[in-house]
Design a protein around this motif. Sequence first.
Motif, short mmCIF file in Angstrom:
data_model
loop_
_atom_site.label_atom_id
_atom_site.label_comp_id
_atom_site.label_asym_id
_atom_site.label_seq_id
_atom_site.Cartn_x
_atom_site.Cartn_y
_atom_site.Cartn_z
N SER A 51 7.83 -33.77 -7.30
CA SER A 51 8.30 -34.98 -7.38
C SER A 51 7.76 -35.86 -6.24
N ARG A 52 7.78 -37.09 -6.36
CA ARG A 52 7.29 -38.31 -5.66
C ARG A 52 7.99 -38.92 -4.35
N LEU A 53 9.54 -38.81 -4.66
CA LEU A 53 10.25 -39.95 -4.15
C LEU A 53 11.25 -39.22 -3.02
N ALA A 54 11.32 -38.00 -3.25
CA ALA A 54 12.41 -37.09 -2.25
C ALA A 54 12.29 -37.37 -0.91
N GLU A 55 10.95 -37.45 -0.49
CA GLU A 55 10.75 -37.48 1.07
C GLU A 55 11.23 -39.00 1.39
N GLN A 56 10.76 -39.98 0.71
CA GLN A 56 11.34 -41.50 0.87
C GLN A 56 12.76 -41.64 0.85
N VAL A 57 13.40 -41.07 -0.11
CA VAL A 57 14.93 -41.08 -0.15
C VAL A 57 15.49 -40.53 0.94
N THR A 58 14.99 -39.49 1.36
CA THR A 58 15.52 -38.52 2.60
C THR A 58 15.48 -39.48 3.81
N LYS A 59 14.35 -40.29 3.99
CA LYS A 59 14.36 -41.06 5.09
C LYS A 59 15.25 -42.47 4.81
N LEU A 60 15.36 -42.93 3.79
CA LEU A 60 16.24 -44.05 3.70
C LEU A 60 17.50 -43.72 3.78
N LEU A 61 18.11 -42.50 3.21
CA LEU A 61 19.59 -42.32 3.14
C LEU A 61 19.82 -41.70 4.63
N THR A 62 18.78 -41.20 5.37
CA THR A 62 19.28 -40.55 6.72
C THR A 62 19.47 -41.74 7.65
N LEU A 63 18.54 -42.93 7.44
CA LEU A 63 18.65 -44.19 8.18
C LEU A 63 20.12 -44.89 8.09
N ALA A 64 20.32 -44.57 6.58
CA ALA A 64 21.77 -45.27 6.36
C ALA A 64 23.09 -44.45 6.82
N GLY A 65 22.72 -43.51 7.67
CA GLY A 65 23.87 -42.59 8.06
C GLY A 65 24.42 -41.52 7.29
N VAL A 66 23.70 -41.32 5.89
CA VAL A 66 23.97 -40.38 5.22
C VAL A 66 23.79 -38.92 5.40
N GLU A 67 24.74 -37.94 5.49
CA GLU A 67 24.46 -36.59 5.76
C GLU A 67 23.85 -35.95 4.63
N LEU A 68 22.75 -35.42 4.60
CA LEU A 68 22.13 -34.80 3.34
C LEU A 68 22.29 -33.43 3.62
N ARG A 69 22.35 -32.81 2.32
CA ARG A 69 22.35 -31.19 2.20
C ARG A 69 21.14 -31.01 1.41
N ASP A 70 20.73 -29.96 1.47
CA ASP A 70 19.60 -29.02 0.79
C ASP A 70 20.14 -28.13 -0.11
N PRO A 71 19.75 -28.36 -1.57
CA PRO A 71 20.28 -27.33 -2.51
C PRO A 71 19.90 -25.97 -1.85
N ALA A 72 18.49 -25.58 -1.34
CA ALA A 72 18.28 -24.28 -1.30
C ALA A 72 18.94 -23.80 -0.06
N ALA A 73 19.72 -24.79 0.98
CA ALA A 73 20.46 -24.04 1.93
C ALA A 73 21.91 -24.30 1.70
N ALA A 74 22.15 -24.77 0.49
CA ALA A 74 23.68 -24.88 0.22
C ALA A 74 24.19 -23.58 -0.62
#
Length: 452
Positions: A51-74
């Motif tokens: 997929s081509r958008l995950a890295e961009q989405v990660t950056k956008l949401l991290t800058l927005a103050g969202v706590e992201l979780r990775d399914p591989a580590a969940a």
Amino acid sequence: MTDRYASFVQSGAGRALVKRLGLPDPPRLRRHTPGDPLVPGPVLLGAAAGSRLAEQVTKLLTLAGVELRDPAAATDATARYAALVYDATGITDSAGLRQLYDFFHPQARALLPSGRVIVLGTPSAECGTPREATAQRALEGLTRSIGKEFGRGVTAQLVYVTRDGDAGTPVSLEATLRFLLSGRSAYVSGQVIRVGAGTATAPADWDRPLDGQVVLVTGAARGIGAALARVLARDGAKVVALDVPAAGDALAEVANEIGGSAVQLDLTAPDAPTRLAEHLASRHGRVDVVVHNAGITRDKTLGRMDADRWDQVIDVNLSSQERINDVLLERDLIPAGGRIVSVSSIAGIAGNRGQTNYATSKAGVIGLVDSLSPVLRERGISLNAVAPGFIETRLTARIPLLIREAGRRMNSMAQGGLPVDVAETIGWLAWPASGAVTGNVVRVCGQSLLGA
């Protein structure tokens, strides 16, 4: 208007009765309050291979103050999430759709009430093979089904994102994610949204995304129009509130409340577009956003409808929009980066008995978006529409009880929407940051079963 059934359901006795009898269970929806965090908990972000958008989405949401979780580590089976976001752009054939099951199946009960599900895909026109286009189209069935299955106020959306490298696309993707994740989108579910090419500008403050924008709202005296004026002013806009002279007192009250200006004008008058253009030019020099909200109903079955009822509805709901657009665009009063948002209706999608004139006019609004948005894109102007379903207003309060209750319950939220739900959706489409969002018709209907 109060939904007494929904109020009863929220009581202890009501909840017990609903569960015992299997009655509709309207959840308490999470709506936006200024100062709220974007989401009330962590977000699980997954992606298909390649997929081509995950890295961009990660950056956008991290800058927005969202706590992201990775399914591989969940690994915590008891973890609960405010949203599930999945980048499906890497799915290139039907076999790859299994990755959707692998992500969503374990998390089907992991969402908090009023959680959000967002799936990102590639527009079919940009897919490299017919198999890829087939798989990407299949995403619509997934998100619409999730919206009907997960319950508890959970919404589900599909966002097709262009491959185009235009600078405005990441900003508009961020704006779209912010809207869909937040309480602003409480009554929007089961929608397909397209983020294409276009120029967009990120705001200095996402709490005031319309700062400094001049916004015209027609039909602003009451109901959805008044809610619109309040939301747009809250978001920083200078609101020009317009309505007919007969609504002058209510219009002035709204304009005074929000610190905007009031214009009394009958949009069906022959000189109305010219007078409006001259007013905007002399007072503001431009209009950044035009919201065509003014509308009327004159209900009768077609066989009993007189010609005046037909003509009035078409003129106010559709033709006046065309005339105003023509003059404002001809005089270059809507600059590059401008926005036009029209109010359609679910009646324009599904039709409605006794409303052939209204449904025709609202389907025409959708036609306006389809035909004019590509032309305006060349001028850097976006054009979108919203299509409200059952919204709690003084007009829907007049509907006979049984029909009114059917309108309220026949959607995934089992309740009517509020005027603010329509206003928040229009506000997002009006943001300068939403410049790459154009040609869309977004239903604000709680994922109504009508027209689905």
